[in-house]
Design an enzyme around this catalytic site. Structure first.
Site, short mmCIF file in Angstrom:
data_model
loop_
_atom_site.label_atom_id
_atom_site.label_comp_id
_atom_site.label_asym_id
_atom_site.label_seq_id
_atom_site.Cartn_x
_atom_site.Cartn_y
_atom_site.Cartn_z
N ARG A 13 31.06 38.72 30.55
CA ARG A 13 31.07 37.64 29.54
C ARG A 13 29.73 36.88 29.55
O ARG A 13 28.89 37.10 28.69
CB ARG A 13 32.25 36.70 29.83
CG ARG A 13 32.57 35.76 28.68
CD ARG A 13 31.71 34.53 28.63
NE ARG A 13 31.77 33.70 29.83
CZ ARG A 13 30.94 32.68 30.04
NH1 ARG A 13 30.02 32.36 29.15
NH2 ARG A 13 31.02 31.97 31.16
N ASP A 14 29.50 36.06 30.56
CA ASP A 14 28.25 35.27 30.59
C ASP A 14 27.05 36.22 30.70
O ASP A 14 25.99 35.98 30.11
CB ASP A 14 28.28 34.31 31.78
CG ASP A 14 27.41 33.09 31.60
OD1 ASP A 14 26.44 33.17 30.84
OD2 ASP A 14 27.70 32.05 32.23
N CYS A 252 23.66 31.03 28.57
CA CYS A 252 24.26 30.65 27.29
C CYS A 252 23.16 30.60 26.24
O CYS A 252 22.20 29.84 26.39
CB CYS A 252 24.93 29.29 27.42
SG CYS A 252 25.56 28.72 25.83
N ASN A 265 23.00 33.79 35.68
CA ASN A 265 23.89 33.22 36.70
C ASN A 265 23.39 33.59 38.09
O ASN A 265 22.63 34.55 38.26
CB ASN A 265 25.30 33.82 36.55
CG ASN A 265 25.98 33.36 35.29
OD1 ASN A 265 25.73 33.89 34.21
ND2 ASN A 265 26.84 32.37 35.42
P1 HMG Z 1 32.21 26.88 13.46
O1 HMG Z 1 31.17 27.60 12.67
O2 HMG Z 1 32.18 25.39 13.47
O3 HMG Z 1 33.68 27.37 13.11
O4 HMG Z 1 32.12 27.42 14.95
P2 HMG Z 1 34.49 27.47 11.80
O5 HMG Z 1 35.89 27.12 12.16
O6 HMG Z 1 33.81 26.73 10.70
O7 HMG Z 1 34.42 29.05 11.49
C1 HMG Z 1 33.23 29.69 11.10
C2 HMG Z 1 33.51 31.19 11.03
O8 HMG Z 1 33.82 31.70 12.34
C3 HMG Z 1 34.72 31.53 10.17
O9 HMG Z 1 34.48 32.82 9.63
C4 HMG Z 1 35.85 31.61 11.17
O10 HMG Z 1 36.91 32.42 10.73
C5 HMG Z 1 35.14 32.24 12.34
P3 HMG Z 1 34.05 33.03 8.09
O11 HMG Z 1 35.14 32.38 7.29
O12 HMG Z 1 32.74 32.31 7.96
O13 HMG Z 1 33.95 34.50 7.96
N1 HMG Z 1 35.76 31.91 13.63
C6 HMG Z 1 36.08 32.83 14.55
N2 HMG Z 1 35.96 34.17 14.57
C7 HMG Z 1 36.40 34.79 15.69
N3 HMG Z 1 36.93 34.15 16.75
C8 HMG Z 1 37.05 32.81 16.76
C9 HMG Z 1 36.62 32.10 15.62
N4 HMG Z 1 36.60 30.79 15.32
C10 HMG Z 1 36.08 30.69 14.08
N5 HMG Z 1 37.55 32.20 17.84
C11 HMG Z 1 33.10 27.98 17.05
C12 HMG Z 1 32.97 26.93 15.97
C13 HMG Z 1 33.72 27.30 18.28
C14 HMG Z 1 33.99 29.10 16.54
C15 HMG Z 1 31.69 28.52 17.40
O14 HMG Z 1 30.85 27.45 17.67
C16 HMG Z 1 31.68 29.47 18.55
O15 HMG Z 1 32.25 30.55 18.48
N6 HMG Z 1 30.99 29.08 19.63
C17 HMG Z 1 30.94 29.90 20.83
C18 HMG Z 1 29.63 29.70 21.53
C19 HMG Z 1 29.67 30.48 22.82
O16 HMG Z 1 30.44 31.39 23.02
N7 HMG Z 1 28.76 30.09 23.74
C20 HMG Z 1 28.64 30.74 25.01
C21 HMG Z 1 29.80 30.48 25.91
S1 HMG Z 1 29.78 28.92 26.71
C22 HMG Z 1 28.71 29.16 28.08
O17 HMG Z 1 28.06 30.17 28.17
C23 HMG Z 1 28.69 28.13 29.16
C24 HMG Z 1 29.49 28.57 30.39
O18 HMG Z 1 29.01 29.80 30.91
C25 HMG Z 1 29.42 27.50 31.48
C26 HMG Z 1 27.97 27.07 31.81
O19 HMG Z 1 27.14 27.90 32.16
O20 HMG Z 1 27.74 25.86 31.67
C27 HMG Z 1 30.97 28.79 30.04
MG MG Z 2 27.30 30.03 32.18
#
Ligand code: HMG
Ligand code: MG
Length: 301
Positions: A13-14, A252, A265
């Site tokens: 994942r990450d 990320c 990581n």
């Molecule tokens: P948004 O654009 O505000 O969402 O994103 P929306 O509700 O307006 O939807 C936009 C489009 O995405 C739509 O599709 C939805 O259907 C679709 P369209 O109508 O345009 O074709 N959609 C989805 N599709 C699939 N699965 C879903 C989903 N939700 C909406 N679940 C949202 C908001 C949260 C979805 C977006 O910002 C997002 O997906 N963000 C994820 C970012 C991410 O994954 N970042 C990396 C992980 S976090 C990390 O790495 C940190 C961590 O490791 C800890 C650390 O290191 O600190 C965990």
């Molecule tokens: Mg992370």
């Protein structure tokens, strides 16, 4: 007998989410991702974070979560945990569908994610911290109904790439809210690897005022080679669960700035070594882990 310290490998994942798409626009093949997970199954890690059910527009590299889950049917050994990232109700529906298709709880833990920094939360999820918590309400309700465990990530627990230093009290505040909502564990993310012994100890002191260390996980990125000292500080504070990523892949994409790509990581290999050196047990098979790390490198080469 030495205390067991839990290790979650987050490389599928990450580790993979920050990998660029290939020149032809294609992601890493789903079969390669499955191969990495299969190799991790032999390493002795306690948990594997297998993928994300996030928007493929936001994380194109992990848009194949459904297909990947199909390749993993009947692979999870007893005692092993599979988790996956879920940002909202839509992601939860996809996760539950993957489990339904598997005919079992292939994914037994739901990982939601927010931050202690408002700017990072906006950049990563297009939502303020309070809005992310609102989004989690139906996710938590469904996870409880299905008897799935809940991990709640808090990013930027030391520093934010946009806001700078984050106060330990801000981390404690959001962590407490997540626990009150029903999270089983709080995963504290040093998203850009800014921590050192002192800042990690100070952050954990604030958080453990409200939450017992047995409910905490530490998720370290290793920008300046200081992640190992943060592990030691956390062990001293009573934390017994850590995330690592085979071969140190990771980052990320929404923590990258114009000048700096988000850091990987802590390598699971390094993490296991540091934990063992500190006198704790991990059940890690070093040879198997080296093989998994080689596969992680090969599929991202
Ligand atoms: P948004 O654009 O505000 O969402 O994103 P929306 O509700 O307006 O939807 C936009 C489009 O995405 C739509 O599709 C939805 O259907 C679709 P369209 O109508 O345009 O074709 N959609 C989805 N599709 C699939 N699965 C879903 C989903 N939700 C909406 N679940 C949202 C908001 C949260 C979805 C977006 O910002 C997002 O997906 N963000 C994820 C970012 C991410 O994954 N970042 C990396 C992980 S976090 C990390 O790495 C940190 C961590 O490791 C800890 C650390 O290191 O600190 C965990
Ligand atoms: Mg992370």
């Amino acid at each position: 007998m030495a205390d067991h310290v839990r290790i979650t490998d987050v490389s599928p994942r990450d580790g993979l989410q920050n990998e660029p798409l290939r020149a032809d626009g294609s992601p890493i093949p789903t079969t390669d991702k499955a191969k990495l997970i299969q190799s991790l199954l032999t390493t002795g890690v306690d948990e594997i974070e297998i993928t994300s059910f996030v928007s493929p527009k936001w994380i194109p590299q992990l848009g194949d979560a459904d297909e990947l889950c199909k390749l993993l049917h009947n692979t999870k050994p007893n005692g092993m945990s599979f988790s996956a990232l879920v940002p909202n109700e839509r992601g939860m529906a996809s996760l539950l569908q993957a489990n339904e298709q598997a005919g079992t709880d292939l994914i037994d833990k739901v990982s939601v994610f927010t931050a202690a920094s408002e700017t990072f939360s906006k950049k990563n999820t297009n939502a303020a911290i309070a809005e992310t918590l609102q989004r989690f309400e139906p996710v938590f309700a469904q996870a409880k109904e299905q008897k799935l465990a809940i991990r709640a990530y808090v990013s930027c627990v030391i520093e934010c790439p946009f806001e700078g230093i984050i106060l330990p009290e801000a981390v404690a505040d959001v962590s407490r809210k997540l626990l009150d909502m029903g999270a089983d564990e709080i995963d504290l993310g040093d998203t850009i690897g800014a921590g050192c012994t002192e800042t990690t100890a100070a952050m954990l002191a604030a958080v453990t005022n409200h939450i017992p260390p047995s409910k905490l996980v530490l998720h370290l990125h290793d920008t300046f080679g200081r992640a190992s000292e943060c592990v030691r500080a956390a062990l001293a504070a009573g934390v017994r669960s850590f995330d690592g990523s085979a071969a140190g892949l990771g980052g990320c994409p929404y923590a990258s700035t114009e000048s700096t790509r988000a850091p990987g990581n802590i390598a699971t290999e390094t993490l296991a070594f540091v934990i063992k050196q500190a006198g704790y047990d991990t059940r890690i098979d070093n040879e198997a882990l080296t093989k998994a790390a080689t596969i992680a490198q090969e599929i991202t080469a």
